[in-house]
Design an enzyme around this catalytic site. Structure first.
Site, PDB file in Angstrom:
ATOM      1  N   TYR A   1       4.503   2.425   3.509  1.00  0.00           N
ATOM      2  CA  TYR A   1       5.943   2.304   3.237  1.00  0.00           C
ATOM      3  C   TYR A   1       6.733   3.364   3.987  1.00  0.00           C
ATOM      4  CZ  TYR A   1       5.845   6.417   0.177  1.00  0.00           C
ATOM      5  OH  TYR A   1       5.737   7.698  -0.294  1.00  0.00           O
TER       6      TYR A   1
ATOM      7  N   ARG B   1       6.913   6.001  12.523  1.00  0.00           N
ATOM      8  CA  ARG B   1       5.911   6.437  11.529  1.00  0.00           C
ATOM      9  C   ARG B   1       5.338   5.242  10.773  1.00  0.00           C
ATOM     10  NH1 ARG B   1       7.582  10.913   7.183  1.00  0.00           N
ATOM     11  NH2 ARG B   1       8.743   9.126   6.384  1.00  0.00           N
TER      12      ARG B   1
ATOM     13  N   ARG C   1     -10.750 -11.169  -4.607  1.00  0.00           N
ATOM     14  CA  ARG C   1     -10.651  -9.708  -4.516  1.00  0.00           C
ATOM     15  C   ARG C   1     -11.850  -9.194  -3.734  1.00  0.00           C
ATOM     16  NH1 ARG C   1     -12.613  -5.187  -6.808  1.00  0.00           N
ATOM     17  NH2 ARG C   1     -11.187  -3.423  -7.030  1.00  0.00           N
TER      18      ARG C   1
ATOM     19  N   HIS D   1     -13.019  -5.910  -1.151  1.00  0.00           N
ATOM     20  CA  HIS D   1     -12.626  -4.661  -0.503  1.00  0.00           C
ATOM     21  C   HIS D   1     -12.451  -4.877   0.993  1.00  0.00           C
ATOM     22  CE1 HIS D   1     -13.835  -2.885  -4.299  1.00  0.00           C
ATOM     23  NE2 HIS D   1     -13.375  -1.712  -3.890  1.00  0.00           N
TER      24      HIS D   1
ATOM     25  N   LYS E   1       1.374   7.141   5.369  1.00  0.00           N
ATOM     26  CA  LYS E   1       2.322   7.035   4.246  1.00  0.00           C
ATOM     27  C   LYS E   1       1.945   5.811   3.414  1.00  0.00           C
ATOM     28  CE  LYS E   1       7.269   7.754   3.345  1.00  0.00           C
ATOM     29  NZ  LYS E   1       7.152   8.812   2.348  1.00  0.00           N
TER      30      LYS E   1
ATOM     31  N   GLU F   1       1.921  20.734   1.387  1.00  0.00           N
ATOM     32  CA  GLU F   1       3.312  20.259   1.304  1.00  0.00           C
ATOM     33  C   GLU F   1       3.665  20.101  -0.160  1.00  0.00           C
ATOM     34  OE1 GLU F   1       3.584  16.302   3.090  1.00  0.00           O
ATOM     35  OE2 GLU F   1       1.537  15.886   2.473  1.00  0.00           O
TER      36      GLU F   1
END
Ligand SMILES: Cc1ncc(COP(=O)(O)O)c(C=O)c1O
Length: 289
Positions: A34, A53, A102, A104, A149, A181
């Site tokens: 995101y 990014r 589902r 992986h 991110k 950070e």
């Protein structure tokens, strides 16, 4: 406050009406990345840096970009306009999409899910600028690819909650005796008139606001170094700043119940903050990309 119109897979619709499959891999695996893009007076700020990014994060999770920079700019433009312009922030998420089942392992040729919505960017309170904010420290418990991110933010959520529990604004993270950070911020320290920030790498997100801080420091002739910051240096810093898209730069004036510097926003913060404000004004009316 979220604004009413969102974007989902090419459509603009009321946020309340947006629906995504529970089988979307963002829901099952946090298999998504995101961006959060600030918008000042109707203009996205640092859009190219955010778009770059996003592409970088997508590459980090082995996904091609589902839209070009120009297409992303068009989505941003429409969302901003349809939500009344002004100061907003845009949330843009790309997930690997929904499959029936589902697994992986990464499925082939799955259409990605692109979701974006807008929120009002509330003005910063005068009190924060006058008094600064407090922060606590905690051990950095996140994964080993913090430069991506990713929406897998459970560790960040739990770390942020520690500051809420302590009545503080942010949790500043330490790993092996070094600053990384904040839970959702880049942390800069000021020592003897020089800004110092840990180097980008897998241990932290390459912040877009950090780049603005570095650019403005150079304009103001303030020294700016990228280098490790030990816990001892953090605790003895003259100033500590948090940098992040939705707030620009904020001064930390208390760290773990000790005053930072003289306990008030520092002189360099004031200069940098003023320059940031002027820079946003300079960009008004210029192309976003
Ligand atoms: C973990 C983390 N570090 C740093 C930042 C600052 O990045 P930016 O300045 O691009 O908002 C964020 C922003 O959300 C973040 O979540």
């Amino acid at each position: 406050m979220p604004l009413p119109i969102c974007h989902l897979n090419g459509e603009y619709l009321p946020l309340e009406a947006a629906r995504v499959s529970p089988l979307d891999r963002a829901f099952l695996f946090a298999d998504a990345v995101y961006e959060v893009i600030p918008v000042y007076a109707g203009r996205p700020f640092r859009l190219r840096a955010h778009a770059d990014r996003l592409v970088r994060s997508l590459a980090g999770i082995r996904m091609p970009a589902p839209l070009s920079h120009e297409e992303l700019a068009a989505v941003c433009r429409t969302l901003i306009d349809r939500n009344g312009g002004g100061d907003q922030y845009l949330y843009v998420q790309v997930s690997r999409g929904a499959e029936f089942g589902r697994n992986h392992a990464i499925p082939e040729a799955l259409p990605p899910t692109l979701f974006a919505f807008a929120s009002r960017l509330e003005p910063l309170s005068a009190q924060i600028l006058e008094r600064g904010v407090s922060a606590i420290t905690a051990a950095d418990t996140r994964w080993a690819r913090r430069d991506i991110k990713s929406t897998a933010l459970l560790a960040n959520v739990l770390l942020k909650q520690l500051s809420v529990d302590a009545g503080a604004y942010e949790t500043i993270l330490l790993e092996n005796g070094q600053l990384t950070e904040g839970s959702s911020t880049t942390v800069h320290v000021v020592e003897d008139g020089v800004i110092r920030t840990p180097p980008n790498g897998r241990q932290m997100l390459p912040g877009t606001t950090r780049e603005v801080v570095e650019m403005l420091a150079s304009r103001l002739d303030i020294g700016c170094e990228s280098g490790p910051v030990s816990e001892a240096r953090l605790r003895s810093a003259d100033e500590i700043w948090l940098a992040f898209s939705t707030r620009g730069v904020l001064p930390v004036t208390r760290l773990d119940d000790a005053a930072v510097g003289d306990g008030r926003p520092g002189a360099l913060f004031r200069r940098l903050h003023g320059a940031f404000h002027d820079y946003v004004g300079e960009l008004a009316g210029t192309p976003a990309l």
